[in-house]
Motif scaffolding. Structure first.
Motif, mmCIF file in Angstrom:
data_model
loop_
_atom_site.group_PDB
_atom_site.id
_atom_site.type_symbol
_atom_site.label_atom_id
_atom_site.label_comp_id
_atom_site.label_asym_id
_atom_site.label_seq_id
_atom_site.Cartn_x
_atom_site.Cartn_y
_atom_site.Cartn_z
ATOM 1 N N TYR A 131 0.813 -1.212 0.000
ATOM 2 C CA TYR A 131 0.000 0.000 0.000
ATOM 3 C C TYR A 131 0.851 1.270 0.000
ATOM 4 C CZ TYR A 131 -3.652 -3.360 1.041
ATOM 5 O OH TYR A 131 -4.506 -4.433 0.971
ATOM 6 N N VAL A 185 1.049 1.643 -3.765
ATOM 7 C CA VAL A 185 -0.286 1.897 -4.322
ATOM 8 C C VAL A 185 -0.725 3.312 -3.960
ATOM 9 C CG1 VAL A 185 -2.731 1.242 -4.231
ATOM 10 C CG2 VAL A 185 -0.955 -0.532 -4.294
ATOM 11 N N LYS A 226 -2.605 6.591 -2.179
ATOM 12 C CA LYS A 226 -4.017 6.961 -2.112
ATOM 13 C C LYS A 226 -4.507 7.389 -3.487
ATOM 14 C CE LYS A 226 -5.645 8.796 1.640
ATOM 15 N NZ LYS A 226 -5.945 9.641 2.830
ATOM 16 N N SER A 254 -6.077 5.292 -5.668
ATOM 17 C CA SER A 254 -6.053 4.206 -6.644
ATOM 18 C C SER A 254 -7.490 3.888 -7.090
ATOM 19 C CB SER A 254 -5.412 2.957 -6.029
ATOM 20 O OG SER A 254 -6.326 2.299 -5.155
ATOM 21 N N GLN A 260 -9.146 1.468 -6.373
ATOM 22 C CA GLN A 260 -9.839 0.787 -5.276
ATOM 23 C C GLN A 260 -9.817 1.677 -4.029
ATOM 24 O OE1 GLN A 260 -12.033 -0.631 -3.553
ATOM 25 N NE2 GLN A 260 -11.742 -2.646 -4.483
ATOM 26 N N ASP A 280 -7.238 3.171 0.231
ATOM 27 C CA ASP A 280 -6.837 4.431 0.865
ATOM 28 C C ASP A 280 -6.722 4.255 2.380
ATOM 29 O OD1 ASP A 280 -6.998 5.440 -1.667
ATOM 30 O OD2 ASP A 280 -8.448 7.012 -1.196
ATOM 31 N N ARG A 330 -13.001 -2.753 -9.587
ATOM 32 C CA ARG A 330 -11.990 -1.869 -9.018
ATOM 33 C C ARG A 330 -10.715 -2.652 -8.675
ATOM 34 N NH1 ARG A 330 -13.353 3.152 -8.224
ATOM 35 N NH2 ARG A 330 -15.538 3.797 -8.347
ATOM 36 N N VAL A 335 -6.752 -2.066 -10.181
ATOM 37 C CA VAL A 335 -5.548 -1.924 -9.346
ATOM 38 C C VAL A 335 -4.490 -2.927 -9.780
ATOM 39 C CG1 VAL A 335 -4.586 -2.190 -7.031
ATOM 40 C CG2 VAL A 335 -6.737 -0.974 -7.342
ATOM 41 N N GLU A 341 -2.991 -2.106 -13.184
ATOM 42 C CA GLU A 341 -1.955 -1.069 -13.174
ATOM 43 C C GLU A 341 -0.588 -1.645 -12.822
ATOM 44 O OE1 GLU A 341 -4.309 3.085 -12.151
ATOM 45 O OE2 GLU A 341 -3.502 1.899 -10.483
#
Length: 316
Positions: A130, A133, A135, A137, A139, A143, A272, A276, A279
């Motif tokens: 995370y 990833v 905030k 994203s 999904q 966050d 969602r 993620v 990506e």
């Protein structure tokens, strides 16, 4: 508990007894046999404890056989203060509840842990990286995972350890995810055929979490990466074709397609997740950098999982 008892006993509380929680209790209880200073408890909903259905009765029986204590609690309904009163008696808390409680629950649990001044905390971060990833994203629930890390890093009273496992292997083959479509003999790549994903079986997550909890010297304030396998969607297709003996159709769901899917159905959580992982940021890492590789611990690969679970069940 008295100060003497707090120092002489290592009380561990597992939050939840789903697939992950039960695997953690299984391997942790095996590892602490002959070590009476360790006591393991599990937090269960009151309705589970009162239930008469066969699944819940079997769960309670299994926990009893593993000498796991049961305490009653509800992280959704109880306040931070009420949870903190429960948590304060434990040296280590391991979160295994996932996103099922809804948004805000992981922050709520973390705030209760910190308020209770728990010595050591393993938050429910059994997923992707995370930090990478970040905030914003595709999904939104991710966050909150980033915010949990920020909160833990902002304090010094509670030690924390994060175990990053990638995707649970079984989810990669879940029909609802849509990557492996056995019925239509199709593999759908998320993002690109060369996009990679790290996967770890639920059993291996439980085993490695137990190892990390008890590891000496004690692991403090670190993100620990583990991996059963790291593969591209191209490699996944090759595994499926090899084990099934059948040529599968291959379709690439690129990011334009995945984002359009979200636009058309913004409430669909699975779409969602697809975006993620499509990506490819923070969802995979080299096996050579993992705890299990460094410690020489054998893990179940994606191909081994397929041989044991997917193709057998398809033919049966």
């Amino acid at each position: 508990m008295s100060a003497v008892t707090e120092k002489s006993m290592k009380e561990i509380l597992i939050l939840g007894a789903g697939e992950l929680g039960m695997n953690v209790t299984k391997f942790l209880s095996e590892r602490i046999k002959g070590k009476p200073e360790y006591v393991i408890s599990v937090l269960l909903l009151p309705e589970v404890i009162k239930s008469n259905n066969s699944f819940d009765l079997k769960l309670i029986k299994t926990l009893s056989e593993r000498s796991i204590k049961i305490i009653v609690g509800d992280v959704v309904k109880e306040t931070i203060e009420e949870l903190a009163l429960k948590f304060k008696n434990y040296h280590t808390i391991v979160g295994c509840l996932g996103f099922s409680g809804g948004r805000g629950i992981q922050i709520k649990i973390t705030e209760a842990v910190l308020k209770a001044k728990v010595m050591r905390y393993f938050p429910w971060q059994f997923g992707v990286n995370y930090d990478l990833v970040g905030k914003g994203s595709p999904q939104p629930v991710f966050d909150e995972q980033y915010d949990v890390r920020t909160l833990l890093r902002s304090q010094q009273n509670t030690e924390w350890v994060i175990v990053s496992v990638g995707m649970i292997t079984s989810f990669l083959f879940e029909p609802s995810l849509g990557v492996v479509d056995l019925k239509n003999q199709t593999i759908n790549a998320l993002g690109d055929w060369n996009t990679e994903v790290t996967v770890t079986s639920a059993e291996d997550i439980g085993r490695l979490t137990a190892e990390i909890i008890l590891f000496e010297p004690r692991i403090i304030n670190q993100v620990m990466f583990v991996a059963g396998d790291t593969i591209s969607y191209k490699q996944l297709a090759e595994i499926i074709e090899k084990q099934s003996g059948t040529k599968f159709k291959r379709i690439k769901w690129d990011m334009d397609y995945l984002k359009k899917e979200i636009e058309n159905d913004p409430q669909d959580n699975i779409k969602r997740y697809r975006a993620v992982f499509g990506e490819g940021i923070g969802v995979s890492w080299s096996k050579e950098k993992t705890f299990n590789f460094k410690e020489g611990l054998k893990m179940e690969s994606a191909e081994q999982w397929v041989m044991k679970n997917l193709i057998i069940s398809e033919k049966s």
